[in-house]
Write a protein that holds these residues in place. Structure first.
Motif, PDB file in Angstrom:
ATOM      1  N   LYS A 319       0.837  -1.184   0.000  1.00 29.09           N
ATOM      2  CA  LYS A 319       0.000   0.000   0.000  1.00 29.09           C
ATOM      3  C   LYS A 319       0.881   1.247   0.000  1.00 29.09           C
ATOM      4  O   LYS A 319       2.098   1.169   0.194  1.00 29.09           O
ATOM      5  N   LEU A 320       0.233   2.385  -0.198  1.00 31.94           N
ATOM      6  CA  LEU A 320       0.987   3.628  -0.364  1.00 31.94           C
ATOM      7  C   LEU A 320       1.875   3.932   0.839  1.00 31.94           C
ATOM      8  O   LEU A 320       3.027   4.347   0.677  1.00 31.94           O
ATOM      9  N   ALA A 321       1.366   3.737   2.056  1.00 38.12           N
ATOM     10  CA  ALA A 321       2.138   4.074   3.260  1.00 38.12           C
ATOM     11  C   ALA A 321       3.435   3.273   3.317  1.00 38.12           C
ATOM     12  O   ALA A 321       4.509   3.822   3.588  1.00 38.12           O
ATOM     13  N   LEU A 322       3.348   1.967   3.049  1.00 39.71           N
ATOM     14  CA  LEU A 322       4.544   1.129   3.091  1.00 39.71           C
ATOM     15  C   LEU A 322       5.504   1.509   1.964  1.00 39.71           C
ATOM     16  O   LEU A 322       6.729   1.517   2.154  1.00 39.71           O
ATOM     17  N   ARG A 323       4.971   1.817   0.808  1.00 34.57           N
ATOM     18  CA  ARG A 323       5.842   2.248  -0.300  1.00 34.57           C
ATOM     19  C   ARG A 323       6.627   3.499   0.098  1.00 34.57           C
ATOM     20  O   ARG A 323       7.820   3.617  -0.189  1.00 34.57           O
ATOM     21  N   ASN A 324       5.938   4.426   0.742  1.00 34.73           N
ATOM     22  CA  ASN A 324       6.618   5.650   1.174  1.00 34.73           C
ATOM     23  C   ASN A 324       7.734   5.337   2.174  1.00 34.73           C
ATOM     24  O   ASN A 324       8.817   5.919   2.114  1.00 34.73           O
ATOM     25  N   HIS A 325       7.465   4.407   3.111  1.00 36.77           N
ATOM     26  CA  HIS A 325       8.482   4.041   4.092  1.00 36.77           C
ATOM     27  C   HIS A 325       9.689   3.400   3.417  1.00 36.77           C
ATOM     28  O   HIS A 325      10.846   3.690   3.769  1.00 36.77           O
ATOM     29  N   ILE A 326       9.427   2.524   2.458  1.00 30.59           N
ATOM     30  CA  ILE A 326      10.527   1.867   1.752  1.00 30.59           C
ATOM     31  C   ILE A 326      11.356   2.890   0.985  1.00 30.59           C
ATOM     32  O   ILE A 326      12.596   2.848   0.981  1.00 30.59           O
ATOM     33  N   ARG A 327      10.675   3.841   0.335  1.00 27.69           N
ATOM     34  CA  ARG A 327      11.406   4.866  -0.425  1.00 27.69           C
ATOM     35  C   ARG A 327      12.298   5.709   0.491  1.00 27.69           C
ATOM     36  O   ARG A 327      13.429   6.065   0.143  1.00 27.69           O
ATOM     37  N   LYS A 328      11.778   6.050   1.683  1.00 25.15           N
ATOM     38  CA  LYS A 328      12.581   6.830   2.629  1.00 25.15           C
ATOM     39  C   LYS A 328      13.827   6.052   3.060  1.00 25.15           C
ATOM     40  O   LYS A 328      14.931   6.608   3.139  1.00 25.15           O
ATOM     41  N   LYS A 329      13.650   4.768   3.356  1.00 28.78           N
ATOM     42  CA  LYS A 329      14.793   3.961   3.778  1.00 28.78           C
ATOM     43  C   LYS A 329      15.779   3.773   2.617  1.00 28.78           C
ATOM     44  O   LYS A 329      17.001   3.743   2.828  1.00 28.78           O
ATOM     45  N   LEU A 330      15.251   3.654   1.410  1.00 27.67           N
ATOM     46  CA  LEU A 330      16.113   3.493   0.251  1.00 27.67           C
ATOM     47  C   LEU A 330      17.012   4.716   0.086  1.00 27.67           C
ATOM     48  O   LEU A 330      18.223   4.592  -0.147  1.00 27.67           O
TER      49      LEU A 330
END
Length: 816
Positions: A319-330
């Motif tokens: 979902k969008l929230a998890l995608r955002n978290h992954i992008r931040k960590k990336l």
């Protein structure tokens, strides 16, 4: 005003009115205290209705005569009517009269309604058993009575609340306790009674904490985790601590997984804290990979997912929230190779990336100065991102390594230095959905035109017994076919490219032949008794005709015979077929239009549905089309209006309001008759054409006009669209024909979708528009940019050379 007047309505008892009977009881001067008042009270008692009961209560409480009061009380005590009892209870509740209170106590009366009065009287009469089994509706009134001014009533109400037997009532009481932020009074009752609700789960959890039975929750499943995390964030410190205790002692694997998911999907800090303390790691590799990544354990992540394929599959479904978290960590990791987590290892992943993904991807590549990888995206992402990338690369004075790519880059770089159009609203403003490419003058009258389904050829039926086959891609004549007599009325192609034509006669009656040509040979299919109004191919071997002789006929082309004939009580102006998903689909129904609409089955030509035959308001319908779902029909009328007819369950076409789709609403001049209507389902567009030279293209979803296109010439006599919807031919009364490219309708979506989704068929229309000097200059730059992209993308694609196009120019078609 009499106190009891509010409880009575005007009525009669036998031949007396209520007021008259009251007078007989309360007038001691006239009637004294003996016989007459007693008779009056007996009459009221026998009446046994609430209004008569009010007078008896009045006599019991307010009569100055003790004898009358005693008789009234006796009569009230003998009352068995619930309606009368309800009235006595109501008066007592309003007056709190001690005499009535004693009467209720001795009689143990309970009101039936309303609920609040029933509960109050049950408490007064000490009939608690009536309340213990009560449903949840009794809880609110009891809670209010716990704070009643009468201490006896308040005490009894609390007693009942602490002895509830109905589970729903118990659960509702617990919910009120939780809703009122753990009301102390209700909390004491819950503790005293040991109430344990089964639902809702969040209330049950809080009650368990309140009762200090925390260990009951250690064995719960995944469903309890969200409630526990919510409690941990509350201000009630004791409950929050107990919730943490439960989370630290969860026994089931599913519950621990749910705690893990809360951290991963919602970035819940408390969940992470608990997971860290219990040192929990799920067994599923996907969850392990995302956990290591989100907790910045890079080495453990690399060991588990060195190809990044596991986390990439997680990201695609996230979902969008998890995608955002992954992008931040990336971004925080600083690792260029992690970019493949969101971009994939092949171009197919670009198709599935959201706009946020692409924005992040592009920005990250810019930060890493990964120019070569950024350049490859130019041909895959949407136009606005592609332009941004080229501008960035130009600012860095970067160039591709390979010569052919360098040529493309230089061309793109020159374009992006100036203004370009990327906003879809601006695109629709500056792009015409139909491009006029060619004009052909024919010395003889054009009666009908048909597009070949397999070649860039149109068949032109003329008034001199000839059919011209014109190659619109080359701009030259392919062949001229002749008939023995008569002018050409209608022409059509079969799916296998066989050509059929019908004669046209001026008389209302006369033999009319249907001719065909196949592999250079002419044959006669059959004949009708009058001019043919339509001829349409159903499949490779079947054709359908309608005529002024009021017939509907299907023909077998191979055997040259009729399959089925239907005699009608009208002559059809034309035929409409349902919109098929693919060219290989075969229709099962057709609509004939005239001064009405009739639906026929193709198998036996039986009538299925129609408009009302008694509708005198019907206009002559000249053209029409089904809507995509097949349940509605758009009809173009003789008067220039469009109507939308809906097929109801009774198999009747019912006209519904359709003014939003009428060209007359959007035109200040007379537009004449409706000549053509065509729906393009995949494009979500509606095209309509009118005899005085207007073609209007509207959005089917809402009727908004995209473009109104004026057509040169005296009268627009015909409009034909190719089967695939790419080309349009318009005939005029001045013996000329114009050819239009409708693939311009597909241009706006190119500006919205990733360029990776483009297909070779887009290229000809993009080139045509990019080179059209009448198009707004910034718009032409954007189109030229797309042209360079498409040319490079499809440079090895042999389809480009075979894509049909219209040769631009003005031509004279001479038929000898």
């Amino acid at each position: 005003m009499n106190l009891f007047a509010q409880y009575t309505e005007p009525s009669t008892v036998h031949s007396f009115g209520i007021d008259e009977l009251r007078g007989l009881i309360f007038d001691p001067i006239k009637f004294g205290t003996g016989y007459i008042p007693t008779v009056a009270m007996n009459v009221l008692y026998q009446h046994n209705m609430p209004d008569s009961t009010v007078v008896l209560v009045e006599a019991f409480l307010e009569s100055p005569n003790g004898s009358i009061r005693r008789r009234a009380k006796e009569m009230l005590q003998r009352s068995h009517s619930q309606a009368c009892i309800d009235k006595v209870c109501q008066i007592w509740a309003d007056t709190q009269n001690n005499d009535l209170s004693e009467l209720l106590r001795k009689q143990r009366w309970i009101a039936s309604e309303p609920m609040s009065l029933r509960i109050l009287t049950a408490l007064k009469a000490r009939r608690f058993e009536e309340l213990y089994r009560g449903n949840w509706h009794i809880v609110d009134p009891l809670y209010e009575l716990c704070h009643d001014e009468n201490p006896t009533i308040a005490r009894r109400a609390r007693r009942v609340l602490a002895r509830l037997q109905n589970q729903r009532a118990i659960e509702y009481l617990c919910w009120i306790w939780q809703y009122q932020k753990y009301d102390q009074f209700l909390g004491e009752i819950i503790t005293e009674a040991g109430y344990m609700p089964q639902s809702p789960p969040d209330v049950r959890t809080l009650v368990i904490f309140h009762l200090n039975q925390t260990d009951m929750l250690f064995g719960e499943g995944a469903e309890i985790v969200p409630h526990l995390l919510k409690v941990c964030r509350e201000t009630h410190a004791d409950f929050a601590e107990k919730a943490r205790t439960v989370l630290l002692n969860l026994e089931k694997e599913a519950a621990k997984d749910a705690l893990f998911d809360a951290f991963i999907e919602e970035n819940d800090k408390i969940a992470y804290e608990i997971i860290s303390k219990i040192d929990y790691l799920p067994r599923v590799p996907q969850k392990q990979a995302i956990f290591f990544f989100m907790t910045e354990q890079w080495e453990r992540y690399e060991t588990l997912d060195f190809t990044h394929s596991i986390l990439r599959s997680v990201y695609e479904k996230a979902k969008l929230a998890l995608r955002n978290h992954i992008r931040k960590k990336l971004r925080k990791s600083g690792r260029k190779d992690y970019i493949s987590i969101i971009s994939g290892t092949s171009n197919q992943y670009i198709h599935n990336m959201t706009d946020d993904d692409i924005n992040f991807f592009v920005q990250t590549l810019i930060e890493y100065q990964a120019w070569d990888k950024l350049w490859l995206l130019v041909f895959e992402v949407s136009l606005i991102h592609s332009i941004k990338i080229v501008r960035t690369l130009a600012e860095q004075d970067w160039q591709p390594k390979h010569g052919d790519e360098r040529v493309v880059f230089v061309s793109l770089r020159e374009l992006v230095t100036n203004d370009m159009v990327t906003d879809i609203k601006e695109v629709r403003k500056y792009i015409k959905p139909a491009i006029k490419c060619a004009t052909a003058k024919v010395k003889n009258r054009i009666n009908d035109v048909a597009f070949s389904p397999t070649q860039p050829i149109i068949a032109i039926g003329t008034g001199i017994k000839k059919v011209a086959l014109w190659n619109f891609q080359k701009g030259e004549m392919e062949n001229v076919l002749s008939m023995s007599k008569g002018s050409i009325g209608r022409v059509t192609f079969m799916p296998n490219n066989m050509l059929l034509a019908t004669e046209r006669i001026r008389l209302s009656r006369g033999d009319v032949h249907i001719y065909g040509w196949h592999d250079g040979e002419q044959f006669t299919l059959g004949q009708l008794r009058s001019s043919v109004t339509s001829i349409n191919a159903i499949d490779d071997n079947t054709v359908l005709t309608t005529g002024r002789d009021q017939t509907l006929v299907t023909w077998d082309v191979n055997s040259r015979t009729e399959i089925c004939r239907q005699e009608l009580d009208f002559w059809a102006r034309g035929v409409a077929f349902p919109l098929m998903d693919t060219d290989s689909d075969t229709p099962h129904e057709i609509a004939l239009f005239h001064r009405g609409i009739n639906l026929f089955g193709l198998s036996d030509l039986s009538e299925i549905a129609s408009t009302s035959r008694n509708n005198s308001d019907m206009k002559i319908i000249l053209c029409g089309t089904f809507t995509p779902d097949g349940q509605e029909f758009v009809a173009g009328n003789f008067n220039g209006y469009l109507d939308i007819w809906q097929l109801n369950r009774q198999k009747r076409f019912i006209r519904r309001h359709s003014w939003g789709f009428n060209a007359k609403k959007h035109s200040e001049v007379d537009i004449g008759q409706t000549r053509a209507v065509r729906l393009f389902p995949k494009r979500n567009l509606l095209l309509s054409a009118y005899s005085k030279g207007l073609v209007m293209i509207q959005h089917w979803a809402n009727g908004d006009v995209w473009k109104s296109i004026p057509i040169e010439g005296k009268v627009l006599t015909s409009l034909t669209i190719s089967q695939n919807g790419d080309f349009m031919a318009i005939g005029n009364s001045n013996a000329s024909m114009s050819l239009w490219d409708l693939r311009a309708m597909d241009v706006p979506p190119i500006f919205e979708q990733p360029l990776a989704k483009t297909v070779p068929s887009y290229l000809p229309v993009v080139i045509s528009l990019a080179n059209n000097t009448s198009v707004y200059t910034p718009m032409r730059r954007s189109l030229k940019f797309i042209e360079h992209i498409l040319r490079y993308r499809f440079r090895y694609d042999i389809e480009i050379d075979t894509i049909p196009t219209i040769r631009v120019g003005e031509f004279d078609i001479e038929i000898e």
